[in-house]
Motif scaffolding. Structure first.
Motif, PDB file in Angstrom:
ATOM      1  N   LYS A 189      38.846  35.477  40.015  1.00  0.00           N
ATOM      2  CA  LYS A 189      38.169  36.519  41.294  1.00  0.00           C
ATOM      3  C   LYS A 189      36.980  36.993  40.169  1.00  0.00           C
ATOM      4  O   LYS A 189      35.289  36.961  41.419  1.00  0.00           O
ATOM      5  N   LYS A 190      37.073  36.511  39.128  1.00  0.00           N
ATOM      6  CA  LYS A 190      35.767  37.038  38.774  1.00  0.00           C
ATOM      7  C   LYS A 190      34.237  35.972  38.728  1.00  0.00           C
ATOM      8  O   LYS A 190      32.950  35.914  38.682  1.00  0.00           O
ATOM      9  N   GLN A 193      32.544  37.046  41.835  1.00  0.00           N
ATOM     10  CA  GLN A 193      31.646  38.107  41.766  1.00  0.00           C
ATOM     11  C   GLN A 193      30.615  38.071  40.908  1.00  0.00           C
ATOM     12  O   GLN A 193      29.530  39.124  41.276  1.00  0.00           O
TER      13      GLN A 193
END
Lengths: 477, 255
Positions: A189-190, A193
């Motif tokens: 996810k990081k 993002q």
């Protein structure tokens, strides 16, 4: 007599931690040795060759750096020069500010540890997330890496499972695969993002301007897959002259670092995304970091700049195996760190003047170094520097040598001392008010004093029949 | 090994550097060195003024003090005879260490000249005199410690060739034989905990091979390991390579 901090440090290490560091380093060292000898008839010849190439680079940085800058620029890369840690951090921050970026994903790079980048960015409201699993664990624990290649060699999986539970990454589970899967799910996810991907570079080819980055987790590729901007922090010594040199260096690096034929991911990055390419960072920056490397270049220890950060010297080092990385109070521990870390302190050399003393000078580090750095010689030079500069940490725990030198230059005094030394067998050893003696006798006995006995035997033994041949002859020049 | 080193003379005259440790503690190792060299037809000269090779201060970083002692050794061992030293460590000091600390000194040439003439004993026997096997008899299982300052020299293969050729002797392998015993000169007293831990690990490996005797070309390593073992209440028997070679000659009635 003051004690050596590294020798004190070792008393505080748990038996469990010591055993895991010992086993981890021993196994990697032995695999490395086997692999190199299985694959190459003469690995030492390769080490010498690689050492010569890197020494050539180090001694010609003044011509190679402008060349590689021009090549990188022609590849569409923006080149920055940072002479200090502060400037390097500010350069990263500046690039991010200009893009309005607030999130950075970071592949493993020792130079970012060296300049303290993560703290610098965090204080300025930027999230700088470590994506190498080991470095990620170090980061969530607010800890420091204890090995160049294996940052969490000092941690047990139980400690890691506890940290993951604390960080809300799932209920306690110390199964390594579960830990890895949880970290992966979190990091994916990081990656998506993030605004900027930051890497180091293992090598930069002057010929082509290619950056070479090796990882075993693919996190560097992930860092560059979704982000629009790639920043590479590169120590100025990371150059190789030609692309063809990489064949030698990649083969040596993977075997020396992790006992692999090749690291799992080896990336060659020639510049930002080309128009025809579907994705990848559209902006690419290389920040060349000096941070006292030119001072090292001007010192008597410039050979240390050959280092390719493989960690083989840590793995083989009997001292590192006992004390592990944090004992060195530095980003770079072990034999390479004992040379490099005090030098990178510049005018605060004295703060780490004890590091070069933390070695039995056994030379195992030199034997495994893929770029054949004469580490023991460099440790000796730095010991001499510590002595010349009267660094208290260099002298702590060391017996003074002045009286000894006087005696050892005067045969009459020497011979007297040999005979007088017999007293040592009479006096209880703990009464001798010499701290050095106590440091010896705490764990070892002393042999019986036999000063002068050999000389007496030489003088008194009967001569052979022919009067001369085979008989020792004493002479005084 | 440096190719410019000086080969022995036809008349086999040599000088002996006994080492400070043998001078103070290990008289029999020095005596065995003389007996072994004489068995090989050497005439051994012992310069009385000799003291030490200068290594303690060199390793301690006090190069002024060390150079003072090395200059004394250069004077004491003047001439062109080979200098034989029953220590890989002292030999490395004279062939390599001195070159480092005299790099910028005017008398570097004289210091190097001594270095080119200096031989560790086993290296001299095998590579200087061309003697590849050893006569006599020595009953025992030998654990051979490769002292670290012999790395990169011809000493270890030379010593192993001699020891394993002796009738009755066998060389027993043990784990991590390339690791240091933890002595390291002043390291042993300025880092006593680390040094002792290294030595204790070394002894565990050695004991696992159940040798009759622990042998090395360096009394310094043996002093450390024997001292640790004795203090721990588990003494081990140690001998210098020269003593093993000499005892083999005695047992074979060759001495």
């Amino acid at each position: 007599m003051a004690r050596q901090p590294i020798d004190q440090f070792v008393e505080g290490i748990s038996a469990e931690k010591r055993a895991s560091v010992y086993l981890g380093t021993k196994v990697t060292h032995e695999k490395r040795d086997k692999l190199l000898h299985d694959h190459y008839a003469d690995p030492d010849a390769l080490r010498r060759l690689a050492g010569e190439i890197k020494q050539h680079v180090v001694e010609n940085l003044d011509t190679y750096l402008p060349k590689v800058e021009a090549k990188l620029q022609s590849n569409g890369v923006k080149v920055h020069w940072a002479s200090t840690a502060e400037e390097a951090c500010a350069a990263v921050h500046g690039i991010m500010k200009a893009r309005g970026a607030t999130k950075l994903v970071k592949a493993k790079t020792m130079v970012s540890e060296e300049i303290g980048l993560a703290d610098y960015l965090e204080h300025r409201g930027i999230e700088a997330l470590e994506t190498d699993l080991g470095e990620f664990i170090v980061q969530i624990d607010h800890d420091h890496p204890s090995h160049i290649v294996r940052p969490i060699i000092h941690k047990s999986r139980k400690e890691i499972a506890t940290s993951f539970e604390r960080e809300g990454l799932g209920a306690y589970n110390d199964d390594p695969e579960t830990i890895t899967r949880r970290a992966r799910a979190f990091l994916r996810k990081k990656f998506l993002q993030a605004d900027v991907g930051l890497t180091g570079a293992n090598f930069v080819s002057v010929e082509s301007g290619r950056l070479v980055i090796v990882t075993n987790e693919g996190n560097s590729r992930f860092s560059l897959a979704a982000t629009k901007c790639h920043i590479a922090l590169v120590g100025i010594e990371k150059l190789v002259p030609r692309d063809r040199d990489l064949g030698l260096f990649l083969n040596l690096l993977a075997r020396s670092a992790t006992a692999q034929q090749l690291t799992v991911y080896t990336e060659f990055i020639s510049g930002p995304k080309a128009a025809a390419q579907p994705d990848g960072p559209e902006e690419m920056h290389v920040i060349f970091v000096d941070n006292r490397r030119t001072e090292v270049l001007a010192s008597e220890c410039r050979e240390i700049l050959r280092c390719i950060r493989c960690g083989a010297c840590l793995n083989v080092c009997p001292v590192y195996r006992q004390v592990s990385g944090h004992a060195y109070r530095s980003v770079y521990p072990g034999p390479v760190g004992a040379v490099l870390s005090p030098l990178l302190e510049g005018d605060k050399f004295a703060d780490k003047a004890d590091l070069p003393k933390a070695s039995s000078l056994c030379g195992a580090c030199n034997e495994v170094c893929p770029v054949n750095i004469p580490i023991p010689d460099l440790l000796l030079r730095l010991r001499n520097k510590g002595k010349r500069e009267h660094a208290p940490l260099a002298e702590a725990g060391s017996p003074p040598m002045g009286a000894w030198a006087l005696m050892a230059s005067s045969p009459a005094a020497w011979k007297t001392a040999l005979v007088a030394g017999k007293l040592m067998n009479v006096l209880p050893k703990t009464w001798i008010p010499i701290p050095a003696m106590k440091a010896w006798t705490d764990t070892r006995t002393l042999p019986e004093w036999r000063g002068g006995e050999f000389r007496k035997w030489l003088r008194q033994r009967p001569r052979k029949a022919d009067g001369t041949k085979g008989s020792p002859q004493s002479h005084t020049p | 090994m440096a190719s410019d080193r000086q080969l022995p003379r036809a008349d086999r005259r040599v000088m002996l550097m006994a080492t400070c440790l043998c001078d103070a503690f290990y008289a029999d190792a020095a005596r065995a060195t003389v007996e072994v060299l004489e068995h090989l037809g050497c005439t051994v000269e012992f310069p009385e003024g000799q003291t030490c090779c200068g290594q303690p201060a060199f390793n301690g970083g006090d190069w002024d003090a060390s150079r003072q002692v090395v200059r004394h050794a250069v004077k004491t061992f003047a001439g062109d005879l080979p200098v034989i030293v029953p220590s890989g460590s002292c030999a490395a000091m004279l062939t390599h260490g001195t070159a480092l600390e005299f790099e910028k000194e005017a008398d570097l040439g004289e210091v190097r000249q001594l270095g080119r003439r200096t031989w560790e004993l086993a290296d001299f026997i095998v590579n200087g005199l061309g003697v590849k096997t050893w006569p006599g008899r020595y009953e025992g299982r030998i654990a051979f410690h490769r002292s670290c300052h012999c790395r990169g020299s011809e000493t270890v293969p030379a010593a192993l060739a001699l020891l394993s050729s002796i009738a009755g002797a066998s060389v027993a392998p043990f784990g991590e034989s390339d690791q240091c015993c933890g002595f390291g000169g002043t390291f042993s007293v300025s880092f006593p905990h680390i040094s002792s831990a290294m030595g204790t690990l070394k002894l565990e490996h050695i004991r696992a091979s159940a040798p009759d005797v622990l042998v090395s070309v360096d009394m310094s390593c043996l002093m450390h390991m024997a001292g640790l073992a004795e203090k721990a209440g588990q003494p081990i028997r140690t001998q210098h390579v020269a003593q093993v070679l000499r005892d083999a000659l005695r047992n074979g009635n060759l001495l």
